[in-house]
Scaffold this motif. Sequence first.
Motif, PDB file in Angstrom:
ATOM      1  N   GLU A 181       0.712   0.069  10.416  1.00 27.57           N
ATOM      2  CA  GLU A 181      -0.230  -1.027  10.219  1.00 27.57           C
ATOM      3  C   GLU A 181       0.263  -2.236  11.013  1.00 27.57           C
ATOM      4  O   GLU A 181       1.441  -2.596  10.955  1.00 27.57           O
ATOM      5  CB  GLU A 181      -0.301  -1.363   8.727  1.00 27.57           C
TER       6      GLU A 181
ATOM      7  N   GLY B 299      -0.666   6.609   4.274  1.00 30.68           N
ATOM      8  CA  GLY B 299      -1.468   5.859   5.232  1.00 30.68           C
ATOM      9  C   GLY B 299      -2.930   6.222   5.163  1.00 30.68           C
ATOM     10  O   GLY B 299      -3.361   7.030   4.335  1.00 30.68           O
TER      11      GLY B 299
ATOM     12  N   ARG C  78       1.111   2.592   6.033  1.00 34.04           N
ATOM     13  CA  ARG C  78       1.389   1.383   5.274  1.00 34.04           C
ATOM     14  C   ARG C  78       2.892   1.075   5.337  1.00 34.04           C
ATOM     15  O   ARG C  78       3.679   1.849   5.889  1.00 34.04           O
ATOM     16  CB  ARG C  78       0.976   1.580   3.822  1.00 34.04           C
ATOM     17  N   ASP C  79       3.311  -0.015   4.719  1.00 38.17           N
ATOM     18  CA  ASP C  79       4.738  -0.320   4.613  1.00 38.17           C
ATOM     19  C   ASP C  79       5.320   0.484   3.463  1.00 38.17           C
ATOM     20  O   ASP C  79       5.218   0.094   2.298  1.00 38.17           O
ATOM     21  CB  ASP C  79       4.945  -1.816   4.392  1.00 38.17           C
ATOM     22  N   THR C  80       5.956   1.604   3.785  1.00 39.88           N
ATOM     23  CA  THR C  80       6.468   2.509   2.746  1.00 39.88           C
ATOM     24  C   THR C  80       7.792   2.036   2.163  1.00 39.88           C
ATOM     25  O   THR C  80       8.310   2.682   1.245  1.00 39.88           O
ATOM     26  CB  THR C  80       6.623   3.924   3.317  1.00 39.88           C
TER      27      THR C  80
ATOM     28  N   SER D  64       4.005   1.480  -4.185  1.00 36.40           N
ATOM     29  CA  SER D  64       2.577   1.738  -4.084  1.00 36.40           C
ATOM     30  C   SER D  64       1.848   1.213  -5.321  1.00 36.40           C
ATOM     31  O   SER D  64       2.343   0.333  -6.020  1.00 36.40           O
ATOM     32  CB  SER D  64       2.353   3.240  -3.886  1.00 36.40           C
TER      33      SER D  64
ATOM     34  N   THR E 253      -3.085   0.707   4.319  1.00 42.44           N
ATOM     35  CA  THR E 253      -2.953   0.826   2.873  1.00 42.44           C
ATOM     36  C   THR E 253      -4.268   1.311   2.288  1.00 42.44           C
ATOM     37  O   THR E 253      -5.281   0.609   2.376  1.00 42.44           O
ATOM     38  CB  THR E 253      -2.573  -0.523   2.243  1.00 42.44           C
TER      39      THR E 253
ATOM     40  N   THR F 224      -6.461  -1.062   8.652  1.00 41.79           N
ATOM     41  CA  THR F 224      -5.617  -0.996   7.465  1.00 41.79           C
ATOM     42  C   THR F 224      -4.905   0.338   7.359  1.00 41.79           C
ATOM     43  O   THR F 224      -5.460   1.382   7.711  1.00 41.79           O
ATOM     44  CB  THR F 224      -6.444  -1.249   6.192  1.00 41.79           C
TER      45      THR F 224
END
Length: 847
Positions: free
Chosen positions: A228, A311, A345-347, A351, A300, A298
């Motif tokens: 992202e 993702g 996403r930023d893992t 979540s 997320t 996006t």
Amino acid sequence: MNRSILAIHAVALFAASVTLAPSSATATPLLRSSAQGASLDQVGVPFCPGDGCPCGNESANSGCGNDGFDQDLTTGALLSSAGTGDVVADDLEILISGIAPGAATVLFMGSPANSVRNGDGLLCIGAGSSGLYRFPIRTADSAGTVTYGQIVATSQAFGAGALQPGDTRAFQAFYRDAMGPCGAAFNATSALSVTFSAATPTRPVEVEMGGRPLAQFPHFERVDALNEGDTLSLTLDGTPIAQSTGMNVDIYVVAARSAREWALDATLVDARGSAQAIAVIGGAATNAIFTLDAGTLTGTPAPGPGGDRVGTAYDLVVDVDRDGLLGPGDLIDGGGDEPALIIARDTVQPSQHAVTSVLFNGGSLRRQKIYYPSDIATMGAVPLVVVSHGNGHNYQWYDYIGEHLASYGYVVMSHENNTMPGIESASLTTLVNTDLFLAELGTIAGGVLDGHVDARNIAWIGHSRGAEGVARAYQRLTLQEYVPDHYGASDIRLISSMAPTVFLGLNLSNPRGVPYHVWTGSADDDVTGAAGSSGIVRSFVLHERAAGERMVTALHGAGHAVFHDEGHGGRVADGPCLLTFNEAHQIIRAHFTALMAHYLRREPGVKDFFWRQYESFAPIGRPQSSCVTVNLEYRDSPLAGNFFVEDTQTNPDEFLSSSGGAVSFDVTDLTEERLRDTNGSMSAGTSDRFNGMSRVKGNLDDSRGITFRWDAPSFLRYEVPSGARDLRGGRFLSFRATQVTREAGTVAALEDLDFEVSLIDGAGRSSTIAIGAYGGGIEEPYQRTGDGTGVGWSNEFETIRIRLNDFSMDGSALDLSDIAAIQFDFGRPGLPTEGHLGFDDLHITAR
């Protein structure tokens, strides 16, 4: 090339001397019998049978009689075809049969012509108005056959002879026939005339297009995942419309759909709000790259079902006819089992699920801490992750893993482990606690988990002795030394060992065919990996024993204790640039998220996190310290259909690869051996050419590789065996390499090491890619002292994977259907002038 030159050229090719004389024979149609094995509905019109042959060696159903495959002088060589004449599909194959195994063969393309005697056969094609062109020399296989593919692509190197819709071309091959009937030592096949067309497409064309631009050849990297905030680009290079200059098309970025969903609804709805109109420019590959999104897509997922995925998946569509529908002739990346790519996403961050944790006491050595999504009652059955701690550790010290994975929708159980007696007791504790947990779902936390744990989808994580214990536990499961009531070996989908010990031998601690992952810390001051220490501390050994899909994530500066929670003592670390607990945990949390998503949920795209170099692709929230270095190693399961050019496990000969091809080189001190440091220290300058290797323990472990060095331009070349040269069905060229610690070629310049990889086809054409084109190179060793003199620690391999199609970009005429050799070049202009490498596992992946 005119017709006379062709005749002379054939003589030169096969070292024969002939007298050319006109024949009264014309281009006679060829009537083939079923005995010749040729298809009656093949593409093209066959002609030029063995009628009017030079010495009475007539053959009505093929070319003139030869000594070929059946050594029957009354039969000759047949040229036939398979596929179509569609220039877009480029699926025409020219098949040559009936020649002697090993015979050199060359295919010509021109126009039909009256036949003339030539060698032991008839020459039936000429230049006509289209010209006369030669394809690469091939060698017949053991069945006396040769296949030419990529006819249209190969013709692009012929200039005016490049095949276009509407062209009619004739094909004929010449081949060596040393014991032939007329004494000329070469002969000709029958011939075939093919008309080419651009068939009306009946379905969309599937092609990889999404990724990111590169600063050098191949100018673009096609990827399965971006982060992202990253720029998403598309390339038309290598697609059917790449050179359609002036064509106007619309590009869509679409929420990914399955093949069935596309069949039900072909409407194109762009995730950016509207389609992007472009005009095809043609020419160089850099002209074919278009920016689709500057980082606004996006990654997320929306809250709710699927909101805990790594993702968001997208398909890319080039709407050629601009009708707003995915239809015949349009280009699509994705649209089936896999999307074009995911935006991740930023893992590092949790979540959507709040997390609840509870303690469960099942008795002595059966105490557990369990983490689960607080809304588990609204969910179906979710995968189970089991954590087994190490010696002197505690089952409540893994909150950073349990809480993070539970927020992504997994149930995590960390159990008390019996590590002090040893690995056998630790493995038994893992086996028993996994079974106990599944048996007690109706009572744990008041039964809230009952019906919500998928016992067919389990991952085991271990630390230190517990990390070896989970590998031993899997071996016991597969051998039925322990038979649980509620799960079996097939339910274990992944094992991940954090800084594992290696107390037991090959036949005991062995992850066998299960997907297996190892974490190592280069600063580990317990399981050190040192050459001068006991084999017990060589974590890489378990990775080498794994027979299935296997991976390594090696963290520079990570100590032994950073794999559990902070607050329970120091980092147990030695060396420079040490990672804090928080820095290590950020890396570990993100990587575990990707591992579980791939192996427990089969989420697409996340495998990129296992092998793409960390310098160019890493989780968004990773620590930004300059000390952070992560080396990744990945290999598909051998059952995936990979072709190993050289795995160094068989044919222990420096001049012969494991696949049977010749190996040539002028690098210095090339040595093939087991991957072990043989003199008990990592001091440089000794006769030990495998300095710092720590991949085997004892005499049964036999993982092998090669090492070599250079201080001037040098090469290493692998010939591809004749029966394995068609690489069109593969996806990546893959190998692993490491800088050899403390050696002069390594310490000369402590930096990522770059070198070049070339594919060379049967015609001598080559395409070259520098591994640094994708970002990074082979990392220098961690700069730790001890275990002898000098600076540098145990060798960490990195995997390099290059898409095979990248070698065909930017107008390359490389023939992927006939790759004769793979060559590595070192020390060339612009590359490091010296180096010292370990090397292994050169193969072509099937996926």
